[in-house]
Design a protein around this motif. Structure first.
Motif, PDB file in Angstrom:
ATOM      1  N   TYR A  18      56.854  15.162  43.261  1.00 19.67           N
ATOM      2  CA  TYR A  18      56.818  15.100  44.719  1.00 19.67           C
ATOM      3  C   TYR A  18      57.785  16.106  45.335  1.00 19.67           C
ATOM      4  O   TYR A  18      57.476  16.723  46.347  1.00 19.67           O
ATOM      5  CB  TYR A  18      57.123  13.678  45.210  1.00 19.67           C
ATOM      6  CG  TYR A  18      55.967  12.749  45.007  1.00 19.67           C
ATOM      7  CD1 TYR A  18      54.878  12.773  45.868  1.00 19.67           C
ATOM      8  CD2 TYR A  18      55.950  11.871  43.943  1.00 19.67           C
ATOM      9  CE1 TYR A  18      53.802  11.919  45.676  1.00 19.67           C
ATOM     10  CE2 TYR A  18      54.879  11.016  43.747  1.00 19.67           C
ATOM     11  CZ  TYR A  18      53.809  11.044  44.615  1.00 19.67           C
ATOM     12  OH  TYR A  18      52.752  10.214  44.424  1.00 19.67           O
ATOM     13  N   ARG A  19      58.948  16.254  44.743  1.00 19.54           N
ATOM     14  CA  ARG A  19      59.938  17.210  45.242  1.00 19.54           C
ATOM     15  C   ARG A  19      59.371  18.631  45.189  1.00 19.54           C
ATOM     16  O   ARG A  19      59.455  19.393  46.148  1.00 19.54           O
ATOM     17  CB  ARG A  19      61.214  17.078  44.410  1.00 19.54           C
ATOM     18  CG  ARG A  19      62.440  17.589  45.043  1.00 19.54           C
ATOM     19  CD  ARG A  19      63.706  17.204  44.286  1.00 19.54           C
ATOM     20  NE  ARG A  19      63.632  17.419  42.857  1.00 19.54           N
ATOM     21  CZ  ARG A  19      63.700  16.472  41.932  1.00 19.54           C
ATOM     22  NH1 ARG A  19      63.856  15.213  42.279  1.00 19.54           N
ATOM     23  NH2 ARG A  19      63.641  16.769  40.653  1.00 19.54           N
ATOM     24  N   ALA A  20      58.760  18.995  44.054  1.00 23.72           N
ATOM     25  CA  ALA A  20      58.213  20.343  43.887  1.00 23.72           C
ATOM     26  C   ALA A  20      57.011  20.567  44.797  1.00 23.72           C
ATOM     27  O   ALA A  20      56.878  21.644  45.394  1.00 23.72           O
ATOM     28  CB  ALA A  20      57.844  20.589  42.428  1.00 23.72           C
ATOM     29  N   LEU A  21      56.126  19.583  44.912  1.00 23.10           N
ATOM     30  CA  LEU A  21      54.976  19.732  45.801  1.00 23.10           C
ATOM     31  C   LEU A  21      55.412  19.890  47.254  1.00 23.10           C
ATOM     32  O   LEU A  21      54.841  20.689  48.002  1.00 23.10           O
ATOM     33  CB  LEU A  21      54.025  18.537  45.661  1.00 23.10           C
ATOM     34  CG  LEU A  21      53.173  18.517  44.400  1.00 23.10           C
ATOM     35  CD1 LEU A  21      52.447  17.184  44.273  1.00 23.10           C
ATOM     36  CD2 LEU A  21      52.186  19.669  44.403  1.00 23.10           C
ATOM     37  N   THR A  22      56.420  19.129  47.659  1.00 20.60           N
ATOM     38  CA  THR A  22      56.938  19.233  49.022  1.00 20.60           C
ATOM     39  C   THR A  22      57.558  20.601  49.259  1.00 20.60           C
ATOM     40  O   THR A  22      57.287  21.248  50.276  1.00 20.60           O
ATOM     41  CB  THR A  22      57.964  18.116  49.299  1.00 20.60           C
ATOM     42  OG1 THR A  22      57.352  16.847  49.062  1.00 20.60           O
ATOM     43  CG2 THR A  22      58.478  18.175  50.723  1.00 20.60           C
ATOM     44  N   ALA A  23      58.368  21.061  48.318  1.00 21.90           N
ATOM     45  CA  ALA A  23      59.000  22.382  48.451  1.00 21.90           C
ATOM     46  C   ALA A  23      57.945  23.482  48.478  1.00 21.90           C
ATOM     47  O   ALA A  23      58.020  24.411  49.289  1.00 21.90           O
ATOM     48  CB  ALA A  23      59.977  22.621  47.306  1.00 21.90           C
ATOM     49  N   TYR A  24      56.944  23.373  47.617  1.00 16.78           N
ATOM     50  CA  TYR A  24      55.878  24.367  47.556  1.00 16.78           C
ATOM     51  C   TYR A  24      55.127  24.439  48.891  1.00 16.78           C
ATOM     52  O   TYR A  24      54.878  25.517  49.423  1.00 16.78           O
ATOM     53  CB  TYR A  24      54.925  24.033  46.416  1.00 16.78           C
ATOM     54  CG  TYR A  24      53.758  24.971  46.268  1.00 16.78           C
ATOM     55  CD1 TYR A  24      53.949  26.320  45.999  1.00 16.78           C
ATOM     56  CD2 TYR A  24      52.458  24.506  46.387  1.00 16.78           C
ATOM     57  CE1 TYR A  24      52.866  27.181  45.853  1.00 16.78           C
ATOM     58  CE2 TYR A  24      51.378  25.349  46.229  1.00 16.78           C
ATOM     59  CZ  TYR A  24      51.591  26.686  45.972  1.00 16.78           C
ATOM     60  OH  TYR A  24      50.524  27.532  45.823  1.00 16.78           O
ATOM     61  N   ALA A  25      54.790  23.284  49.437  1.00 20.62           N
ATOM     62  CA  ALA A  25      54.081  23.244  50.724  1.00 20.62           C
ATOM     63  C   ALA A  25      54.927  23.865  51.830  1.00 20.62           C
ATOM     64  O   ALA A  25      54.421  24.631  52.648  1.00 20.62           O
ATOM     65  CB  ALA A  25      53.699  21.811  51.072  1.00 20.62           C
TER      66      ALA A  25
END
Length: 79
Positions: A18-25
């Motif tokens: 979730y952290r990586a997906l949020t940062a990526y977005a």
């Protein structure tokens, strides 16, 4: 990454995914050079990890311990 960690904590589970997906977005929206990676541990127990790179530099201190097996495109396709 701090903003993504804070957002992920409030919106979902504070896991690397979730952290990586949020940062990526967040980063892909502002800068097309962000990449999202999924990887497996290079040695030891079976472990998975998700992280983001920006201009080729990992934004996660643990990313070096994992071998990427899938990487998202630099700029996600618009729906």
């Amino acid at each position: 990454m701090d903003a993504a960690t804070s957002a992920a904590r409030h919106l979902a589970h504070p896991t690397c995914l979730y952290r990586a997906l949020t940062a990526y977005a967040m980063l892909a929206h502002r800068d097309g050079h962000a990449r999202f990676h999924l990887g497996a541990a290079r040695s030891g127990d079976v472990a998975m990890h998700a992280w983001v790179t920006l201009n080729g530099r990992a934004l996660d201190a643990d990313a070096h311990r994992y071998a990427p097996f899938w990487t998202a495109p630099s700029r996600p396709a618009r729906l």
